[in-house]
Scaffold this motif. Structure first.
Motif, PDB file in Angstrom:
ATOM      1  N   LEU A  55       0.847  -1.185   0.000  1.00  0.00           N
ATOM      2  CA  LEU A  55       0.000   0.000   0.000  1.00  0.00           C
ATOM      3  C   LEU A  55       0.883   1.236   0.000  1.00  0.00           C
ATOM      4  CD1 LEU A  55      -2.346  -1.183   2.872  1.00  0.00           C
ATOM      5  CD2 LEU A  55      -2.767  -1.407   0.423  1.00  0.00           C
ATOM      6  N   ASP A  56       0.658   2.153  -0.939  1.00  0.00           N
ATOM      7  CA  ASP A  56       1.408   3.406  -1.021  1.00  0.00           C
ATOM      8  C   ASP A  56       0.490   4.559  -0.649  1.00  0.00           C
ATOM      9  OD1 ASP A  56       2.876   2.036  -3.915  1.00  0.00           O
ATOM     10  OD2 ASP A  56       3.892   2.328  -2.010  1.00  0.00           O
ATOM     11  N   PHE A  57       0.869   5.316   0.380  1.00  0.00           N
ATOM     12  CA  PHE A  57       0.080   6.450   0.842  1.00  0.00           C
ATOM     13  C   PHE A  57       0.831   7.744   0.557  1.00  0.00           C
ATOM     14  CE2 PHE A  57      -1.052   2.857   3.485  1.00  0.00           C
ATOM     15  CZ  PHE A  57      -2.433   2.911   3.518  1.00  0.00           C
ATOM     16  N   THR A  58       0.157   8.721  -0.022  1.00  0.00           N
ATOM     17  CA  THR A  58       0.692  10.061  -0.190  1.00  0.00           C
ATOM     18  C   THR A  58       0.004  10.934   0.847  1.00  0.00           C
ATOM     19  OG1 THR A  58       0.990   9.711  -2.553  1.00  0.00           O
ATOM     20  CG2 THR A  58       1.008  11.995  -1.775  1.00  0.00           C
ATOM     21  N   LEU A  59       0.768  11.423   1.816  1.00  0.00           N
ATOM     22  CA  LEU A  59       0.202  12.246   2.876  1.00  0.00           C
ATOM     23  C   LEU A  59      -0.060  13.655   2.344  1.00  0.00           C
ATOM     24  CD1 LEU A  59       2.499  11.032   5.795  1.00  0.00           C
ATOM     25  CD2 LEU A  59       0.284  10.135   5.084  1.00  0.00           C
ATOM     26  N   ASN A  93      10.354  11.973  -0.943  1.00  0.00           N
ATOM     27  CA  ASN A  93      10.170  12.197  -2.376  1.00  0.00           C
ATOM     28  C   ASN A  93       9.416  11.079  -3.090  1.00  0.00           C
ATOM     29  OD1 ASN A  93      12.024  10.130  -2.495  1.00  0.00           O
ATOM     30  ND2 ASN A  93      13.734  11.435  -3.092  1.00  0.00           N
ATOM     31  N   GLY A  94       9.057  10.029  -2.383  1.00  0.00           N
ATOM     32  CA  GLY A  94       8.311   8.935  -2.991  1.00  0.00           C
ATOM     33  C   GLY A  94       9.157   7.912  -3.699  1.00  0.00           C
ATOM     34  N   VAL A 129       4.221   7.126   2.718  1.00  0.00           N
ATOM     35  CA  VAL A 129       4.341   5.937   3.557  1.00  0.00           C
ATOM     36  C   VAL A 129       4.038   4.731   2.683  1.00  0.00           C
ATOM     37  CG1 VAL A 129       3.472   4.697   5.577  1.00  0.00           C
ATOM     38  CG2 VAL A 129       3.626   7.199   5.628  1.00  0.00           C
ATOM     39  N   LYS A 130       4.910   3.736   2.749  1.00  0.00           N
ATOM     40  CA  LYS A 130       4.711   2.483   2.015  1.00  0.00           C
ATOM     41  C   LYS A 130       4.583   1.372   3.050  1.00  0.00           C
ATOM     42  CE  LYS A 130       7.191   1.653  -1.629  1.00  0.00           C
ATOM     43  NZ  LYS A 130       6.498   1.451  -2.882  1.00  0.00           N
ATOM     44  N   ILE A 131       3.472   0.633   2.982  1.00  0.00           N
ATOM     45  CA  ILE A 131       3.243  -0.480   3.893  1.00  0.00           C
ATOM     46  C   ILE A 131       3.166  -1.756   3.070  1.00  0.00           C
ATOM     47  CG2 ILE A 131       1.702  -1.528   5.579  1.00  0.00           C
ATOM     48  CD1 ILE A 131       0.800   1.276   6.362  1.00  0.00           C
TER      49      ILE A 131
END
Length: 182
Positions: A55-59, A93-94, A129-131
């Motif tokens: 899961l990739d989250f962009t805050l 920076n992702g 955040v990468k989970i």
């Protein structure tokens, strides 16, 4: 939420993880002790045969994360479909991620939060955040998650101007001391 692997469509879309759907505290969406309404349509479910995911989250901004609150999914009797072991990484920076480590997630208990992941000792500051969900609680076919919430802590990051003023003050004190000795 920017992306997930794998990604599935409604009614069990990955957007269900962060949209407060099914949460009892919509009026107070910040509560880490909120309960989740037991509804199969308000959780994310992977397709058969895939109990792992990334899961990739962009805050919405740069945050000093203090903790992550996790509500594992359950479908009636199937509490063994929730995440068990996850790896969490953060980034500015992702693309370049810092590994915060692996964390255990408790099996679904019903409606309350299953695990509060305390990140305060790690002091991560991130935009992304990468989970990676490495395993679930035993169901080899599905993975379900009800909600994930990110909380910002009191982590203070001095601005460059604050550091510059402090450095100039120290230089001033040092030069004053040298003038007295001369």
């Amino acid at each position: 939420m920017s992306s997930t692997t794998p990604d599935y469509a409604a009614p069990w879309a990955v957007s269900k993880i962060i949209d407060n759907s099914g949460m009892s505290d919509i009026a107070d969406a910040g509560s880490p002790n909120a309960s989740h309404i037991a509804s199969n349509s308000s959780q994310w479910v992977t397709r058969s045969g895939n109990p792992t995911a990334t899961l990739d989250f962009t805050l919405p901004a740069t945050f000093g994360l203090s903790h992550i609150v996790w509500w594992n999914g359950h479908q009636g009797h199937a509490t063994n479909r929730g995440a068990k072991l996850v790896n969490i990484m953060t980034s500015f920076n992702g693309s370049a991620f810092s590994d915060l480590g692996n964390f255990n997630i408790d099996q679904a208990t019903g409606t309350g939060p299953d695990t509060i992941i305390d990140l305060s000792s790690l002091s991560p500051i991130a935009d992304f955040v990468k989970i990676s969900i490495l395993s679930n609680h035993g169901d080899g076919n599905y993975l379900t998650i009800r909600e994930i919430r990110f909380y910002e802590g009191a982590t203070a990051v001095p601005e460059p101007s604050t550091l510059a003023i402090f450095a100039l003050g120290m230089i001033g004190f040092a030069s004053r001391r040298f003038k007295k000795q001369a």
